[in-house]
Enzyme design. Structure first.
Site, PDB file in Angstrom:
ATOM      1  N   MET A  41       0.806  -1.237   0.000  1.00 16.79           N
ATOM      2  CA  MET A  41       0.000   0.000   0.000  1.00 16.79           C
ATOM      3  C   MET A  41       0.835   1.283   0.000  1.00 16.79           C
ATOM      4  SD  MET A  41      -2.894  -1.100  -0.534  1.00 16.79           S
ATOM      5  CE  MET A  41      -4.070   0.222  -0.332  1.00 16.79           C
ATOM      6  N   GLU A  42       2.161   1.169  -0.155  1.00 16.62           N
ATOM      7  CA  GLU A  42       2.942   2.391  -0.377  1.00 16.62           C
ATOM      8  C   GLU A  42       2.441   3.050  -1.652  1.00 16.62           C
ATOM      9  OE1 GLU A  42       7.121   1.827  -0.783  1.00 16.62           O
ATOM     10  OE2 GLU A  42       7.419   1.343   1.341  1.00 16.62           O
ATOM     11  N   GLN A 100      -8.276  21.131  12.016  1.00 15.44           N
ATOM     12  CA  GLN A 100      -7.281  21.082  13.102  1.00 15.44           C
ATOM     13  C   GLN A 100      -6.348  22.287  12.935  1.00 15.44           C
ATOM     14  OE1 GLN A 100      -5.507  17.257  13.989  1.00 15.44           O
ATOM     15  NE2 GLN A 100      -6.960  16.243  12.638  1.00 15.44           N
ATOM     16  N   ASP A 173     -23.603  28.386  12.817  1.00 19.37           N
ATOM     17  CA  ASP A 173     -22.875  28.633  14.065  1.00 19.37           C
ATOM     18  C   ASP A 173     -22.221  30.014  13.983  1.00 19.37           C
ATOM     19  OD1 ASP A 173     -20.562  28.247  12.514  1.00 19.37           O
ATOM     20  OD2 ASP A 173     -20.458  26.128  13.042  1.00 19.37           O
ATOM     21  N   LYS A 196     -25.174  28.443  19.458  1.00 14.08           N
ATOM     22  CA  LYS A 196     -25.370  27.206  20.251  1.00 14.08           C
ATOM     23  C   LYS A 196     -24.765  27.423  21.621  1.00 14.08           C
ATOM     24  CE  LYS A 196     -23.304  24.698  17.126  1.00 14.08           C
ATOM     25  NZ  LYS A 196     -22.640  23.666  16.368  1.00 14.08           N
TER      26      LYS A 196
HETATM   27  C1  R5P Z   1     -17.453  23.826  11.792  1.00 15.55           C
HETATM   28  O1  R5P Z   1     -16.830  24.778  12.238  1.00 15.55           O
HETATM   29  C2  R5P Z   1     -17.702  23.653  10.338  1.00 15.55           C
HETATM   30  O2  R5P Z   1     -17.868  24.885   9.694  1.00 15.55           O
HETATM   31  C3  R5P Z   1     -18.907  22.779  10.084  1.00 15.55           C
HETATM   32  O3  R5P Z   1     -20.049  23.419  10.594  1.00 15.55           O
HETATM   33  C4  R5P Z   1     -18.741  21.417  10.744  1.00 15.55           C
HETATM   34  O4  R5P Z   1     -17.515  20.838  10.391  1.00 15.55           O
HETATM   35  C5  R5P Z   1     -19.880  20.512  10.318  1.00 15.55           C
HETATM   36  O5  R5P Z   1     -19.727  19.269  10.923  1.00 15.55           O
HETATM   37  P1  R5P Z   1     -20.951  18.298  11.141  1.00 15.55           P
HETATM   38  O6  R5P Z   1     -21.670  18.180   9.829  1.00 15.55           O
HETATM   39  O7  R5P Z   1     -20.318  17.014  11.594  1.00 15.55           O
HETATM   40  O8  R5P Z   1     -21.834  18.891  12.206  1.00 15.55           O
END
Ligand code: R5P
Length: 316
Positions: A41-42, A100, A173, A196
């Site tokens: 798998m290299e 990350q 968010d 949230k």
């Molecule tokens: C988060 O900051 C991203 O913008 C997405 O809202 C997030 O990665 C979505 O992940 P999931 O669909 O697992 O809730």
């Protein structure tokens, strides 16, 4: 046909269909290459045409399986460098590991920075990508990064489809508020944000909708849909506040695990994603999820890089 006869497009295995669509947009055939696995798998990459002195573009999303696709990208860049390509641009429609981008606790990595170092060390001269999870990731590289905006792909479809509706663009968010505001400004729509909050550990999250959505068509915009949890929960909160319909436009359809089924049985009427990540069978047959292609946008950006022309002009 591109004016630049030195342009060469090399496709990794992560999203062949998108690479072919970019090649068709540019009328430049994909360079013959064999990117394959040894029995253990290299990854091995062999460019089967001369690249000496060429302006080369490696098209590879670092999507699932992220580590294999990343290694393909790095090894293909290495092969091009050792083959004396004049310039190597890593075209990464979906930049994996982008979430990350900071230490989330003691003794945790910043993997997005590590990946940026690896791409640079492999020999990339520049990076072309699309809607990075956080714009600051550009600064993880000391080579030029062009981070394309999805607006030219999503907005024409959106405005045509909902021309008679009063739209509210919603960020699911607080972190995505800038993206939602940017899109709303271009089409003169209102915005709403979902905040949230978990008041106490062990108590379930409360979704506060900031903005008026009552009786309106809500368009949630996000960079990534992975499990679908964020958007499905946000859609329920919008409906509870009287939203007429909830649709969603998301750049990168990671859609892991049972995400497609979760979305299909949610309050989301329709979800539009781009083809930055190759569609799985579940996505292809889904009646809720549609794909819009970023091939013309990425193709045009490649052309402009090759001809040393402005990319920002694409977004004016
Ligand atoms: C988060 O900051 C991203 O913008 C997405 O809202 C997030 O990665 C979505 O992940 P999931 O669909 O697992 O809730």
């Amino acid at each position: 046909m591109s004016k630049n006869n030195n342009m060469q497009l090399i496709a990794g295995n992560s999203n062949r269909a998108l690479a072919e669509a970019i090649s068709a947009y540019l009328s430049v055939p994909l360079t013959k290459a064999s990117i394959r696995r040894f029995s253990d798998m290299e990854v091995f990459a062999e460019i089967l045409e001369n690249v000496r002195g060429m302006d080369t573009f490696v098209i590879q999303s670092t999507s699932y399986p992220a580590n294999d696709n990343l290694m393909e990208l790095l090894i293909t860049i290495d092969a091009l460098r050792r083959g004396s390509a004049r310039r190597i641009t890593a075209v990464i429609p979906y930049f994996g590991y982008a979430r990350q981008d900071r230490k989330t606790g003691g003794r945790t990595p910043i993997s997005a920075k590590l990946v940026a170092n690896l791409i640079t060390a492999a020999g990339a001269d520049r990076v072309l990508t699309l809607e990075l999870h956080a714009g600051q990731i550009q600064g993880f590289f000391d080579i030029p990064v062009d981070n394309l905006n999805i607006a030219p792909v999503f907005l024409p479809e959106l405005t045509k489809r909902f021309k008679d509706e009063q739209l509210v663009l919603v960020s699911p968010d607080v972190g995505g508020a800038v993206r939602a505001r940017g899109m709303a400004k271009r089409i003169n729509a209102d915005i709403a944000i979902i905040d949230k909050r978990r008041e106490k550990a062990g108590v379930s999250e409360v979704m506060n909708v900031i903005g008026d959505v009552d009786g309106k068509v809500c368009i949630m915009v996000d960079d990534i849909v992975d499990s679908g949890g964020t958007l499905c929960n946000a859609a329920s909160a919008l409906k509870a506040k009287g939203a007429k319909e909830v649709h969603s436009y998301v750049v990168h359809g990671v859609l892991s695990g049972g995400a497609v089924a979760r979305i299909s049985s949610s309050e989301i009427e329709r979800m539009v994603i781009s083809d930055s990540i190759a569609a799985t069978e579940a996505v292809r047959v889904s009646e809720t999820i549609e794909q819009l292609s970023v091939a013309p946008l990425i193709g045009e950006a490649i052309k402009r890089i090759s001809e040393e022309r402005s990319i920002s002009a694409l977004f004016k």
